[in-house]
Enzyme design. Structure first.
Site, PDB file in Angstrom:
ATOM      1  N   GLU A  13       0.814  -1.219   0.000  1.00 31.31           N
ATOM      2  CA  GLU A  13       0.000   0.000   0.000  1.00 31.31           C
ATOM      3  C   GLU A  13       0.852   1.275   0.000  1.00 31.31           C
ATOM      4  O   GLU A  13       0.389   2.340   0.400  1.00 31.31           O
ATOM      5  CB  GLU A  13      -0.928  -0.006   1.214  1.00 31.31           C
ATOM      6  CG  GLU A  13      -1.899  -1.179   1.220  1.00 31.31           C
ATOM      7  CD  GLU A  13      -2.650  -1.291   2.529  1.00 31.31           C
ATOM      8  OE1 GLU A  13      -3.622  -0.549   2.723  1.00 31.31           O
ATOM      9  OE2 GLU A  13      -2.249  -2.122   3.370  1.00 31.31           O
ATOM     10  N   SER A 190      -6.047  -2.946   2.208  1.00 27.81           N
ATOM     11  CA  SER A 190      -6.579  -2.448   0.939  1.00 27.81           C
ATOM     12  C   SER A 190      -7.100  -3.570   0.040  1.00 27.81           C
ATOM     13  O   SER A 190      -7.124  -3.442  -1.169  1.00 27.81           O
ATOM     14  CB  SER A 190      -5.526  -1.619   0.178  1.00 27.81           C
ATOM     15  OG  SER A 190      -5.327  -0.382   0.800  1.00 27.81           O
ATOM     16  N   TYR A 256     -10.014   2.457  -4.942  1.00 25.05           N
ATOM     17  CA  TYR A 256      -9.215   3.624  -5.314  1.00 25.05           C
ATOM     18  C   TYR A 256      -9.463   4.155  -6.725  1.00 25.05           C
ATOM     19  O   TYR A 256      -8.899   5.176  -7.090  1.00 25.05           O
ATOM     20  CB  TYR A 256      -7.729   3.296  -5.132  1.00 25.05           C
ATOM     21  CG  TYR A 256      -7.413   2.899  -3.712  1.00 25.05           C
ATOM     22  CD1 TYR A 256      -7.596   3.804  -2.663  1.00 25.05           C
ATOM     23  CD2 TYR A 256      -6.978   1.621  -3.384  1.00 25.05           C
ATOM     24  CE1 TYR A 256      -7.334   3.450  -1.353  1.00 25.05           C
ATOM     25  CE2 TYR A 256      -6.707   1.256  -2.071  1.00 25.05           C
ATOM     26  CZ  TYR A 256      -6.890   2.182  -1.064  1.00 25.05           C
ATOM     27  OH  TYR A 256      -6.635   1.820   0.235  1.00 25.05           O
ATOM     28  N   ARG A 295     -11.186   2.477  12.018  1.00 24.28           N
ATOM     29  CA  ARG A 295     -12.360   2.283  11.168  1.00 24.28           C
ATOM     30  C   ARG A 295     -12.696   0.800  11.176  1.00 24.28           C
ATOM     31  O   ARG A 295     -11.809  -0.034  10.959  1.00 24.28           O
ATOM     32  CB  ARG A 295     -12.082   2.750   9.737  1.00 24.28           C
ATOM     33  CG  ARG A 295     -13.330   3.051   8.928  1.00 24.28           C
ATOM     34  CD  ARG A 295     -13.008   3.224   7.454  1.00 24.28           C
ATOM     35  NE  ARG A 295     -12.739   1.932   6.838  1.00 24.28           N
ATOM     36  CZ  ARG A 295     -11.755   1.701   5.965  1.00 24.28           C
ATOM     37  NH1 ARG A 295     -10.919   2.660   5.639  1.00 24.28           N
ATOM     38  NH2 ARG A 295     -11.596   0.499   5.453  1.00 24.28           N
ATOM     39  N   ASP A 297     -15.045  -2.346   9.674  1.00 22.30           N
ATOM     40  CA  ASP A 297     -15.813  -2.712   8.485  1.00 22.30           C
ATOM     41  C   ASP A 297     -16.776  -3.859   8.776  1.00 22.30           C
ATOM     42  O   ASP A 297     -16.449  -4.791   9.525  1.00 22.30           O
ATOM     43  CB  ASP A 297     -14.867  -3.121   7.354  1.00 22.30           C
ATOM     44  CG  ASP A 297     -13.944  -1.982   6.934  1.00 22.30           C
ATOM     45  OD1 ASP A 297     -14.300  -0.813   7.184  1.00 22.30           O
ATOM     46  OD2 ASP A 297     -12.874  -2.256   6.359  1.00 22.30           O
ATOM     47  N   GLU A 310     -13.195  -6.533   9.811  1.00 18.47           N
ATOM     48  CA  GLU A 310     -11.851  -6.196  10.287  1.00 18.47           C
ATOM     49  C   GLU A 310     -11.828  -4.785  10.830  1.00 18.47           C
ATOM     50  O   GLU A 310     -12.786  -4.016  10.668  1.00 18.47           O
ATOM     51  CB  GLU A 310     -10.828  -6.318   9.157  1.00 18.47           C
ATOM     52  CG  GLU A 310     -11.070  -5.356   8.004  1.00 18.47           C
ATOM     53  CD  GLU A 310     -10.016  -5.489   6.910  1.00 18.47           C
ATOM     54  OE1 GLU A 310      -9.031  -4.741   6.982  1.00 18.47           O
ATOM     55  OE2 GLU A 310     -10.194  -6.321   6.013  1.00 18.47           O
ATOM     56  N   ASN A 312      -9.357  -1.227  10.863  1.00 16.14           N
ATOM     57  CA  ASN A 312      -8.257  -0.505  10.225  1.00 16.14           C
ATOM     58  C   ASN A 312      -7.766   0.559  11.197  1.00 16.14           C
ATOM     59  O   ASN A 312      -8.504   1.491  11.522  1.00 16.14           O
ATOM     60  CB  ASN A 312      -8.731   0.167   8.935  1.00 16.14           C
ATOM     61  CG  ASN A 312      -9.232  -0.840   7.918  1.00 16.14           C
ATOM     62  OD1 ASN A 312      -8.478  -1.366   7.133  1.00 16.14           O
ATOM     63  ND2 ASN A 312     -10.541  -1.125   7.949  1.00 16.14           N
ATOM     64  N   GLY A 316      -7.424   5.079   5.333  1.00 11.31           N
ATOM     65  CA  GLY A 316      -7.075   6.030   4.279  1.00 11.31           C
ATOM     66  C   GLY A 316      -7.487   7.448   4.641  1.00 11.31           C
ATOM     67  O   GLY A 316      -8.546   7.667   5.234  1.00 11.31           O
TER      68      GLY A 316
END
Length: 352
Positions: A13, A190, A256, A295, A297, A310, A312, A316
């Site tokens: 990443e 990602s 992205y 964050r 998910d 998961e 994060n 991002g």
């Protein structure tokens, strides 16, 4: 404030990290902070001893973030060779510059920057940084371990197993998960290396691809439904965002590539389901011993059941990334969010 925005590195990443770092550095500069962009692995050999005797030279008032990002990208083609010949991680002048800053904004993504190692070094050196500490970062990076802790704390997860490259290969029809299933590297980010397998042949191929990144792979039951993400700052959930790829699933390309995903924030959910998901997001944050912000998910199955995917720890950070969109729905623009994450992190470090 004097701020180092740390980005780049050697993970899959790297480019996304440079983009995040560039946007954060620009936003902090617009807020009149003396922020500079630095590649954690490649460093900056242009800094001199004289510079380290002058704060105005290290953190100048006039500064081109774009030029700094372009300098970082000059190393892209050299990363593989550098990894083969180097025995150390931090680039030239990185630690000295970070020590000279008031705070380091962590815009790193992927295992080496997000997995707790950098955070542990910074703690030992007294360097203040944004985000979770070494323990929470390391736990969250390991999806197999995260699943176990989620389940232990009552956060729902899909049925899954961890498969090792060195272990015996068992067919999907016999491994207790079945088909279709999701195959993903244990410590990637990602959605790199993530595949949905619907046949035994696809399952074998997905394992081969995932093992190309890591020794351990998570195999999970495929949940058909809607995907969501919930930012958690200081232990409190932000408005929920729904992620709906136009084609396929929320893989690297759909994350992205502009226009490939429809993102709705606040998500169209009734109040009961909103509170349930936010409750589980906060519980997941606590289960992994996360700090400052993260964050989380989720998938919501067609039956309405929730499944945590998961966490994060360094999500991002561009204006169109998920956490900034959620913050905007809560009334914080991108620059204000960057400042808030610094403030939250500074307060958290002071409490230790």
């Amino acid at each position: 404030m004097k701020i180092v925005v740390l980005a780049g590195g050697i993970s899959t990443e790297r480019e996304i990290s440079i983009v995040s770092g560039t946007m954060v550095c620009k936003a902090l500069r617009e807020k009149e902070h003396r922020a500079v962009l630095m590649d954690v692995y490649c460093g900056d050999a242009r800094l001199t001893e004289e510079d380290f005797c002058d704060a105005d030279a290290l953190f100048p008032q006039e500064y081109s973030v774009e030029e700094a990002a372009a300098y970082m990208r000059t190393f892209d083609s050299q990363i593989s060779d550098m990894k083969r010949t180097r025995t150390y991680f931090f680039g030239e002048n990185v630690l000295r510059l970070c020590q000279a800053a008031d705070v380091v904004f962590m815009a790193l993504h992927g295992e080496d920057g997000e997995g707790g190692k950098v955070q542990a070094v910074f703690d030992l050196m007294g360097i203040v940084y944004t985000g979770s500490g070494p323990l929470g970062s390391a736990i969250a990076m390991d999806k197999g371990l995260s699943r176990k802790l989620f389940a232990a704390d009552g956060v729902p997860v899909a049925k899954g197993i961890v498969v090792k490259r060195s272990g015996a290969r068992i067919a999907a029809s016999e491994n207790g998960i079945g088909l279709p299933c999701v195959v993903k590297p244990c410590c990637g980010g990602s959605s790199v290396g993530v595949e949905i397998a619907r046949t035994e042949e696809e399952y074998e191929h997905a394992l081969d691809e995932a093992f190309g990144y890591e020794e351990e792979v998570v195999v999970e039951q495929y949940i058909a439904g809607r995907e969501f993400s919930v930012g958690v700052v200081e232990g409190k959930a932000y408005p929920i965002i729904e992620i709906a790829p136009i084609e396929g699933f929320y893989d690297y390309t759909n994350k992205y590539k502009a226009g490939s995903t429809i993102e709705t924030c606040p998500a169209r959910l009734d109040e009961e389901k909103t509170q349930e998901m936010q409750h589980y997001a906060e519980a997941a944050y606590r289960a992994l011993k996360l700090e400052c912000y993260a964050r989380i998910d989720f998938m919501m199955g067609q039956d309405g059941n929730l499944y945590c995917l998961e966490a994060n720890t360094l999500p991002g950070m561009t204006p169109t990334s998920l956490l900034p969109q959620e913050a905007a729905a809560a009334g914080l623009d991108f620059g204000a969010l960057c400042e808030h994450l610094i403030e939250v992190s500074l307060q958290g470090r002071k409490k230790k």
